[in-house]
Design a protein around this motif. Sequence first.
Motif, PDB file in Angstrom:
ATOM      1  N   LYS A 191       0.751  -1.334   0.134  1.00 27.20           N
ATOM      2  CA  LYS A 191       0.077  -0.007   0.025  1.00 27.20           C
ATOM      3  C   LYS A 191       0.860   1.097  -0.077  1.00 27.20           C
ATOM      4  N   ILE A 192       2.243   1.112  -0.290  1.00 21.49           N
ATOM      5  CA  ILE A 192       2.988   2.466   0.033  1.00 21.49           C
ATOM      6  C   ILE A 192       3.434   2.521  -1.220  1.00 21.49           C
ATOM      7  N   VAL A 193       3.872   3.749  -1.708  1.00 21.94           N
ATOM      8  CA  VAL A 193       4.730   4.022  -3.088  1.00 21.94           C
ATOM      9  C   VAL A 193       6.130   4.449  -2.669  1.00 21.94           C
ATOM     10  N   ARG A 194       7.077   3.845  -3.408  1.00 23.69           N
ATOM     11  CA  ARG A 194       8.486   4.216  -3.428  1.00 23.69           C
ATOM     12  C   ARG A 194       8.803   5.222  -4.633  1.00 23.69           C
ATOM     13  N   HIS A 195       9.595   6.135  -4.578  1.00 25.67           N
ATOM     14  CA  HIS A 195       9.899   6.914  -5.452  1.00 25.67           C
ATOM     15  C   HIS A 195      11.247   6.826  -5.790  1.00 25.67           C
ATOM     16  N   ARG A 196      11.597   6.756  -7.158  1.00 22.15           N
ATOM     17  CA  ARG A 196      12.910   6.794  -7.678  1.00 22.15           C
ATOM     18  C   ARG A 196      13.245   8.145  -7.910  1.00 22.15           C
ATOM     19  N   MET A 197      14.374   8.613  -7.445  1.00 22.12           N
ATOM     20  CA  MET A 197      14.746  10.086  -7.205  1.00 22.12           C
ATOM     21  C   MET A 197      15.614  10.521  -8.693  1.00 22.12           C
ATOM     22  N   GLY A 198      15.675   9.591  -9.422  1.00 24.54           N
ATOM     23  CA  GLY A 198      16.502  10.139 -10.815  1.00 24.54           C
ATOM     24  C   GLY A 198      17.993  10.405 -10.404  1.00 24.54           C
ATOM     25  N   ASP A 199      18.443  10.459  -9.043  1.00 27.61           N
ATOM     26  CA  ASP A 199      19.618  10.489  -8.806  1.00 27.61           C
ATOM     27  C   ASP A 199      20.367   9.401  -8.641  1.00 27.61           C
ATOM     28  N   LEU A 200      21.759   9.177  -8.808  1.00 27.64           N
ATOM     29  CA  LEU A 200      22.574   8.338  -8.561  1.00 27.64           C
ATOM     30  C   LEU A 200      23.452   8.142  -7.249  1.00 27.64           C
ATOM     31  N   GLY A 201      23.583   7.131  -6.465  1.00 26.60           N
ATOM     32  CA  GLY A 201      24.580   7.280  -5.255  1.00 26.60           C
ATOM     33  C   GLY A 201      24.722   5.841  -4.725  1.00 26.60           C
ATOM     34  N   TYR A 202      25.076   5.815  -3.484  1.00 32.22           N
ATOM     35  CA  TYR A 202      25.334   4.587  -2.846  1.00 32.22           C
ATOM     36  C   TYR A 202      25.302   4.779  -1.291  1.00 32.22           C
ATOM     37  N   LEU A 203      25.068   3.596  -0.470  1.00 34.63           N
ATOM     38  CA  LEU A 203      24.925   3.571   0.785  1.00 34.63           C
ATOM     39  C   LEU A 203      26.420   2.956   1.123  1.00 34.63           C
ATOM     40  N   ASP A 204      27.068   3.548   2.352  1.00 32.99           N
ATOM     41  CA  ASP A 204      28.187   3.054   2.543  1.00 32.99           C
ATOM     42  C   ASP A 204      28.006   1.831   3.750  1.00 32.99           C
ATOM     43  N   ASN A 205      29.186   1.723   4.191  1.00 35.61           N
ATOM     44  CA  ASN A 205      28.955   0.624   5.342  1.00 35.61           C
ATOM     45  C   ASN A 205      28.049   1.033   6.498  1.00 35.61           C
ATOM     46  N   GLN A 206      28.208   2.470   6.774  1.00 35.49           N
ATOM     47  CA  GLN A 206      27.789   3.008   8.139  1.00 35.49           C
ATOM     48  C   GLN A 206      26.177   3.295   7.712  1.00 35.49           C
ATOM     49  N   GLY A 207      25.833   3.316   6.441  1.00 38.36           N
ATOM     50  CA  GLY A 207      24.377   3.606   6.239  1.00 38.36           C
ATOM     51  C   GLY A 207      24.308   4.988   5.544  1.00 38.36           C
ATOM     52  N   LEU A 208      25.407   5.575   5.406  1.00 40.91           N
ATOM     53  CA  LEU A 208      25.399   7.063   4.928  1.00 40.91           C
ATOM     54  C   LEU A 208      25.074   7.030   3.439  1.00 40.91           C
ATOM     55  N   LEU A 209      24.379   7.946   3.034  1.00 39.18           N
ATOM     56  CA  LEU A 209      24.034   8.141   1.559  1.00 39.18           C
ATOM     57  C   LEU A 209      25.172   9.000   0.895  1.00 39.18           C
ATOM     58  N   TRP A 210      25.646   8.517  -0.307  1.00 34.76           N
ATOM     59  CA  TRP A 210      26.526   9.330  -0.935  1.00 34.76           C
ATOM     60  C   TRP A 210      25.992   9.691  -2.409  1.00 34.76           C
ATOM     61  N   MET A 211      26.146  10.788  -2.886  1.00 41.85           N
ATOM     62  CA  MET A 211      25.267  11.465  -3.901  1.00 41.85           C
ATOM     63  C   MET A 211      26.537  11.432  -5.106  1.00 41.85           C
ATOM     64  N   CYS A 212      26.143  10.719  -6.270  1.00 42.23           N
ATOM     65  CA  CYS A 212      27.006  10.870  -7.576  1.00 42.23           C
ATOM     66  C   CYS A 212      26.460  11.354  -8.864  1.00 42.23           C
ATOM     67  N   GLY A 213      25.402  12.084  -8.431  1.00 39.07           N
ATOM     68  CA  GLY A 213      24.772  13.178  -9.734  1.00 39.07           C
ATOM     69  C   GLY A 213      23.696  12.462 -10.382  1.00 39.07           C
ATOM     70  N   ARG A 214      23.078  13.087 -11.341  1.00 38.64           N
ATOM     71  CA  ARG A 214      21.872  12.576 -11.697  1.00 38.64           C
ATOM     72  C   ARG A 214      21.964  11.406 -12.507  1.00 38.64           C
ATOM     73  N   LYS A 215      21.013  10.540 -12.986  1.00 38.43           N
ATOM     74  CA  LYS A 215      21.040   9.410 -13.841  1.00 38.43           C
ATOM     75  C   LYS A 215      21.159   9.892 -14.902  1.00 38.43           C
ATOM     76  N   ALA A 216      20.629  11.067 -15.682  1.00 40.28           N
ATOM     77  CA  ALA A 216      20.496  11.501 -16.926  1.00 40.28           C
ATOM     78  C   ALA A 216      21.949  12.217 -17.289  1.00 40.28           C
ATOM     79  N   HIS A 217      22.693  12.187 -16.269  1.00 38.03           N
ATOM     80  CA  HIS A 217      23.991  12.940 -16.515  1.00 38.03           C
ATOM     81  C   HIS A 217      25.240  12.100 -16.579  1.00 38.03           C
ATOM     82  N   ARG A 218      24.800  10.799 -16.337  1.00 38.51           N
ATOM     83  CA  ARG A 218      26.140   9.772 -16.546  1.00 38.51           C
ATOM     84  C   ARG A 218      26.550   9.741 -17.887  1.00 38.51           C
ATOM     85  N   VAL A 219      27.766   9.633 -18.305  1.00 37.92           N
ATOM     86  CA  VAL A 219      28.340   9.400 -19.495  1.00 37.92           C
ATOM     87  C   VAL A 219      29.066   7.885 -19.797  1.00 37.92           C
TER      88      VAL A 219
END
Length: 562
Positions: free
Chosen positions: A429-457
């Motif tokens: 019953k929940i909706v998840r949202h795709r941010m259109g941003d790229l990133g990763y979660l590290d081993n401590q659960g911190l989120l790191w931004m790597c740019g927009r999905k549309a901006h990858r080369v």
Amino acid sequence: MNMFKEPDLNKANLCRHLKSAAIQTPSNLAVAVQKSHLSKLTYDEIDFKTLNEKSDAIAHALNGYGIKQGMKAVLMVTPSIDFFALTFALFKAGIVPILVDPGMGVKNLKQCFIESKPDAFIGIPKAHIARKLFSWGKSTVKYVLTVGGNELLSGLAGQMTLNRLVIKYPSNNEYPMVTLADDDMSAILFTSGSTGVPKGVVYSHKMFEAQITALKNDYKIKPGERDLATFPLFSLFGPALGMASIVPDMDASKPISANPKYIFSAIEKYQCSNLFANPALIDLLGQAGEQNNHKLTSLKRVISAGAPATLASIKTFSKMLNNNVEVLNSYGATESLPLTKIGSEALLKTTKVTDNGGGICVGKPVEGVVVDIIKITEDNIQDWGTVVNTDLLLQANQIGEIVVKGPMVSSAYYERECATKSAKIQDDKIVRHRMGDLGYLDNQGLLWMCGRKAHRVETDAEVLFSIPCERIFNTHKAVKRTALVGVSNNSVIKPVLCIELNKGYKISKSVLFDELKEIGAKFDQTQNISNFLIHPDFPVDIRHNAKIFREKLAVWAQNKKN
């Protein structure tokens, strides 16, 4: 005796907080709006009791004029006491406000009004002139209200004559506030269009309540505080939190044009404890403070959102603050805000990782928010079970698309079925949202931004992510900022780095490019970037002055390479 009863949150209204403050702290300051004339600053003020009564009176008048529950109304009013009273009146009456960023441009604004199909148009005279010139809402708008001075002037759409709509307060006639179910539409907020075509985000009172809860619990905002509010939507949360909103005299759509003296004066006059500022304003105020050795001793917290602020600008701005006060950097979007946060003390410790191509740390999720990373794909994903039961879900330290869920996450775009399908994933019953941003979660659960999905080369050999690559080259002293784009050469994609130089820095092009190649060769993700172009002045969004229009730079770079 006027007793205020807390409603069931399954059926609520944002204005319940204003009504509560009007009863509990009636004479406390709710809003102060700064005005400048010939360099002299004055302030219009209103307390909680009067703001509540005025919004009640306006809600009655709107109904009397014919604007009823369920109708949609464009609101184009500059930050003022009228703006606050009108917005709360619309919410109380169950009329859906349509909020747009005037900085998105005439063409985008017209498209927004075509899609949202407003029944009413409420705005300042300048907005109505534009409405007439560009036929905004021509086919649907039936009710027109012009806001000017202390009165609302009204006239039927298409008529030149404006008749007075009399609003008297206090009228001792409390408005029977409309309450809505969890997912009922309460507002339409359009994205700015700085990262794509503007889209109308459907807001519910549940989303607003979740944002208020986050500000209380995660940001520790308490009733009685005073907030220097530089973004109109955020300023509405002040009265909802029992906090006074102090609105400076500035163009909220162009923060870079603000006068730092006005902002400093408002903070000091009202001893503001909170400041909301986007990265462009953080940079502007920090530079002004450094030049004059200015201090902002009343501030207990500073909240920055909208785009990642540079570490250098945060460090400069922080010189004005007391030692125990941090700049809290928030990650999110119109579709879902706030999602994560990180204080400047922790953020500045990540400088080495960012400079070495590790992305920008945006912190840990706020209470109630869950962040996941999925493989990069352009395909629609209908059900979260598809992610869980395949290999789409990524583990720690793997870069992919950021997907979020939580009570402040929107469930749909208005009249944009294709956009909704591409950005939303159903999870029971929940909706998840795709941010259109790229990133990763590290081993401590911190989120790191790597740019927009549309901006990858994507080249034949690798996938390059904008933020990690650019931040490596940004360490060069001559470089103000960079933008990675892809250029096609005989159907082969080659990475090109566009460079904007710091003003006044003298260096020959050949020496600069040799030094950049040397920097890039030290890192796996940049060792194959050897094509550089100097651009005189990057095209950026006017609100944040930080979101680079890479699509425009890509076209420019392609033409340069041909």
